[in-house]
Design a protein around this motif. Structure first.
Motif, PDB file in Angstrom:
ATOM      1  N   ARG A   1       0.536  -1.448   0.394  1.00 34.89           N
ATOM      2  CA  ARG A   1      -0.597   0.237  -0.492  1.00 34.89           C
ATOM      3  C   ARG A   1       1.193   1.420   0.041  1.00 34.89           C
ATOM      4  N   ASN A   2       1.579   1.416   0.483  1.00 38.10           N
ATOM      5  CA  ASN A   2       2.822   2.736   0.566  1.00 38.10           C
ATOM      6  C   ASN A   2       3.460   2.880  -0.524  1.00 38.10           C
ATOM      7  N   ARG A   3       4.234   1.888  -0.563  1.00 37.35           N
ATOM      8  CA  ARG A   3       5.065   1.499  -1.388  1.00 37.35           C
ATOM      9  C   ARG A   3       4.861   0.663  -2.716  1.00 37.35           C
ATOM     10  N   PRO A   4       3.748   1.827  -4.147  1.00 36.10           N
ATOM     11  CA  PRO A   4       3.805   0.761  -4.608  1.00 36.10           C
ATOM     12  C   PRO A   4       4.418   0.204  -5.989  1.00 36.10           C
ATOM     13  N   ILE A   5       5.494   0.994  -6.115  1.00 37.09           N
ATOM     14  CA  ILE A   5       6.620   0.280  -6.927  1.00 37.09           C
ATOM     15  C   ILE A   5       7.468  -1.138  -5.985  1.00 37.09           C
ATOM     16  N   HIS A   6       6.429  -1.607  -4.767  1.00 39.47           N
ATOM     17  CA  HIS A   6       6.794  -3.203  -4.843  1.00 39.47           C
ATOM     18  C   HIS A   6       5.914  -3.726  -5.045  1.00 39.47           C
ATOM     19  N   THR A   7       6.322  -4.910  -5.658  1.00 38.13           N
ATOM     20  CA  THR A   7       5.002  -5.800  -6.375  1.00 38.13           C
ATOM     21  C   THR A   7       4.847  -7.221  -5.804  1.00 38.13           C
ATOM     22  N   TYR A   8       4.042  -8.068  -5.871  1.00 40.93           N
ATOM     23  CA  TYR A   8       3.650  -8.955  -4.765  1.00 40.93           C
ATOM     24  C   TYR A   8       4.107 -10.294  -6.428  1.00 40.93           C
ATOM     25  N   MET A   9       4.359 -11.656  -5.447  1.00 42.26           N
ATOM     26  CA  MET A   9       4.634 -12.726  -5.974  1.00 42.26           C
ATOM     27  C   MET A   9       3.855 -13.910  -5.362  1.00 42.26           C
ATOM     28  N   CYS A  10       3.183 -14.483  -5.934  1.00 37.78           N
ATOM     29  CA  CYS A  10       2.795 -15.444  -5.274  1.00 37.78           C
ATOM     30  C   CYS A  10       3.139 -15.978  -4.233  1.00 37.78           C
ATOM     31  N   PRO A  11       3.336 -17.254  -3.409  1.00 34.73           N
ATOM     32  CA  PRO A  11       4.080 -18.277  -2.666  1.00 34.73           C
ATOM     33  C   PRO A  11       4.454 -19.500  -3.864  1.00 34.73           C
ATOM     34  N   THR A  12       3.752 -20.010  -5.191  1.00 38.55           N
ATOM     35  CA  THR A  12       3.717 -20.981  -5.791  1.00 38.55           C
ATOM     36  C   THR A  12       5.335 -20.226  -6.713  1.00 38.55           C
ATOM     37  N   CYS A  13       5.280 -19.326  -6.854  1.00 37.57           N
ATOM     38  CA  CYS A  13       6.252 -18.568  -7.925  1.00 37.57           C
ATOM     39  C   CYS A  13       7.371 -18.272  -7.184  1.00 37.57           C
ATOM     40  N   ASN A  14       6.764 -17.928  -6.133  1.00 37.61           N
ATOM     41  CA  ASN A  14       8.576 -17.623  -5.193  1.00 37.61           C
ATOM     42  C   ASN A  14       9.117 -18.648  -5.410  1.00 37.61           C
ATOM     43  N   ASP A  15       8.475 -19.798  -4.735  1.00 38.25           N
ATOM     44  CA  ASP A  15       9.323 -20.673  -4.604  1.00 38.25           C
ATOM     45  C   ASP A  15      10.231 -21.590  -5.511  1.00 38.25           C
ATOM     46  N   ARG A  16       9.293 -21.427  -6.811  1.00 38.39           N
ATOM     47  CA  ARG A  16       9.848 -21.687  -8.115  1.00 38.39           C
ATOM     48  C   ARG A  16      10.977 -20.926  -8.816  1.00 38.39           C
ATOM     49  N   ILE A  17      11.025 -19.506  -8.558  1.00 35.65           N
ATOM     50  CA  ILE A  17      12.261 -18.739  -8.588  1.00 35.65           C
ATOM     51  C   ILE A  17      13.497 -19.066  -7.743  1.00 35.65           C
ATOM     52  N   ALA A  18      13.027 -18.792  -6.245  1.00 36.66           N
ATOM     53  CA  ALA A  18      14.093 -19.366  -5.867  1.00 36.66           C
ATOM     54  C   ALA A  18      14.750 -21.015  -5.644  1.00 36.66           C
ATOM     55  N   ASP A  19      13.756 -21.778  -6.294  1.00 38.30           N
ATOM     56  CA  ASP A  19      14.986 -23.865  -6.552  1.00 38.30           C
ATOM     57  C   ASP A  19      15.334 -23.619  -7.952  1.00 38.30           C
ATOM     58  N   LYS A  20      15.326 -22.517  -8.749  1.00 36.13           N
ATOM     59  CA  LYS A  20      16.128 -21.829 -10.326  1.00 36.13           C
ATOM     60  C   LYS A  20      17.405 -21.549  -9.344  1.00 36.13           C
TER      61      LYS A  20
END
Length: 67
Positions: free
Chosen positions: A25-44
């Motif tokens: 809410r306070n910093r619109p430049i920050h984005t949200y990533m769902c847990p599934t995508c976050n885990d997939r990117i972390a694994d890769k």
């Protein structure tokens, strides 16, 4: 708070009093990533680091020297 993942466009719900909801809410430049995508990117990323060809690009900030 309704949020949308920037990678898969999945719409999810966050509690209004969650710290990430306040950040979004306070910093619109920050984005949200769902847990599934976050885990997939972390694994890769871990797999790329294991190959030995991954290079960390760091700035000259003193904080990152301890990293």
């Amino acid at each position: 708070m309704r949020v949308k993942c920037v990678i898969c466009d999945e719409i999810g719900q966050l509690p209004d009093d969650a710290p990430i909801a306040k950040t979004l809410r306070n910093r619109p430049i920050h984005t949200y990533m769902c847990p599934t995508c976050n885990d997939r990117i972390a694994d890769k990323t871990i797999a790329r680091i294991a190959t030995g060809n991954f290079v960390f690009h760091r700035s000259s900030h003193s904080i990152e020297k301890n990293f």
